[in-house]
Design an enzyme around this catalytic site. Structure first.
Site, PDB file in Angstrom:
ATOM      1  N   LYS A   1     -17.436 -59.546 -17.477  1.00  0.00           N
ATOM      2  CA  LYS A   1     -18.417 -58.661 -17.828  1.00  0.00           C
ATOM      3  C   LYS A   1     -17.636 -57.324 -17.806  1.00  0.00           C
ATOM      4  O   LYS A   1     -17.315 -56.859 -16.538  1.00  0.00           O
ATOM      5  CB  LYS A   1     -19.635 -59.073 -16.930  1.00  0.00           C
ATOM      6  CG  LYS A   1     -20.852 -58.157 -17.783  1.00  0.00           C
ATOM      7  CD  LYS A   1     -22.188 -58.970 -17.021  1.00  0.00           C
ATOM      8  CE  LYS A   1     -23.525 -58.201 -17.634  1.00  0.00           C
ATOM      9  NZ  LYS A   1     -24.409 -58.489 -16.604  1.00  0.00           N
TER      10      LYS A   1
ATOM     11  N   HIS B   1     -19.791 -54.329 -18.534  1.00  0.00           N
ATOM     12  CA  HIS B   1     -20.824 -53.459 -18.404  1.00  0.00           C
ATOM     13  C   HIS B   1     -21.811 -53.962 -17.236  1.00  0.00           C
ATOM     14  O   HIS B   1     -21.457 -55.239 -16.797  1.00  0.00           O
ATOM     15  CB  HIS B   1     -21.844 -53.233 -19.697  1.00  0.00           C
ATOM     16  CG  HIS B   1     -22.446 -54.522 -19.974  1.00  0.00           C
ATOM     17  ND1 HIS B   1     -21.604 -55.504 -20.730  1.00  0.00           N
ATOM     18  CD2 HIS B   1     -23.783 -55.257 -19.981  1.00  0.00           C
ATOM     19  CE1 HIS B   1     -22.529 -56.695 -20.961  1.00  0.00           C
ATOM     20  NE2 HIS B   1     -23.660 -56.296 -20.406  1.00  0.00           N
TER      21      HIS B   1
END
Ligand code: OMP
Length: 220
Positions: free
Chosen positions: A106, A108
């Protein structure tokens, strides 16, 4: 009924049959092998069946005495398995941390590949569904070690007891045990499934195909 099949193993195989998690026919495996059976842990898709499965994992761990501080569930199938085992162990009086990986990092928010509790400095038990060639487990080991954890053991529902290479007739599970030095506990094995199938009228039909598969790819 085969008296040689221990209670936890029989309970697990009965549960897997009831949930249609064990299927018989022709299946192509991740390794490319064509198998007459397939174990699909995604079929444990109700609260009660996940709890019953977690009880099997917890009993198998208790019978084997593995020491660990927390649980790790490899994405995707290991995530519900480790979560339900954490709930069952808490019910038995051991409230442990649990962590998982993402298949895609991921970029963000909190970011990264791991989520849940930190594995750093902990003795981590990997909770997964099945080992065929051991590829998925080796990836999980690498996630944990990269994040500073120590792998203390592996628990799986089914050890398919397959060899990697005919020149080295050692099972993938034994190869993981030998190369990592950690215990690998399986709730049941192909040998248990064969004993179970020999007793069950609906499975006797598949028994010869299972035996033939074991003679091509089995470690014993
Ligand atoms: P290895 O990485 O070869 O040990 O295979 C384990 C993975 O294969 C599992 O996590 C599944 O994605 C898949 N698999 C099953 O789910 N059930 C089986 O009976 C056999 C396999 C497989 O493809 O070997």
């Amino acid at each position: 009924m085969n008296p040689a099949l221990p209670a936890t193993r029989r309970r697990f195989l009965e549960l897997a049959m009831r949930m249609d998690a064990l299927r018989f026919g022709a299946f192509t495996l991740k390794s490319g092998r064509s198998s007459p059976y397939f174990f699909n842990a995604g079929q444990f898709n109700t609260g009660a069946s996940l709890l019953a499965l977690a009880e099997c994992y917890a009993d198998a761990l208790a019978e084997n005495g593995v020491a660990f501080d927390m649980l790790f569930g490899p994405a995707y199938k290991g995530i519900p398995l480790s979560t339900s085992l954490a709930c069952e162990l808490a019910r038995r009086g051991r409230d442990l941390d649990v962590a998982f990986n993402r298949k895609e990092a991921k970029t963000h928010g909190e970011g990264g590949t791991l989520m849940g509790a930190s594995v750093a400095g902990k003795r981590v038990l990997i909770v997964d569904d099945v080992i065929t060639a051991g590829t998925a487990i080796r990836e999980a080991i690498s996630h944990i070690e990269t994040a500073g954890g120590t792998v203390a053991g592996v628990v799986i529902a089914l050890d398919r007891q397959e060899i990697l290479d005919p020149a080295q007739p050692i099972s993938a599970v034994d190869s993981v045990r030998n190369s990592t030095g950690v215990p690998v506990v399986a709730v049941a094995t192909l040998a248990d499934l064969l004993a179970f199938a020999a007793d069950d009228a609906t499975l006797q039909l598949h028994h010869d195909a299972l035996l033939a598969y074991r003679s091509s790819y089995g470690s014993n």
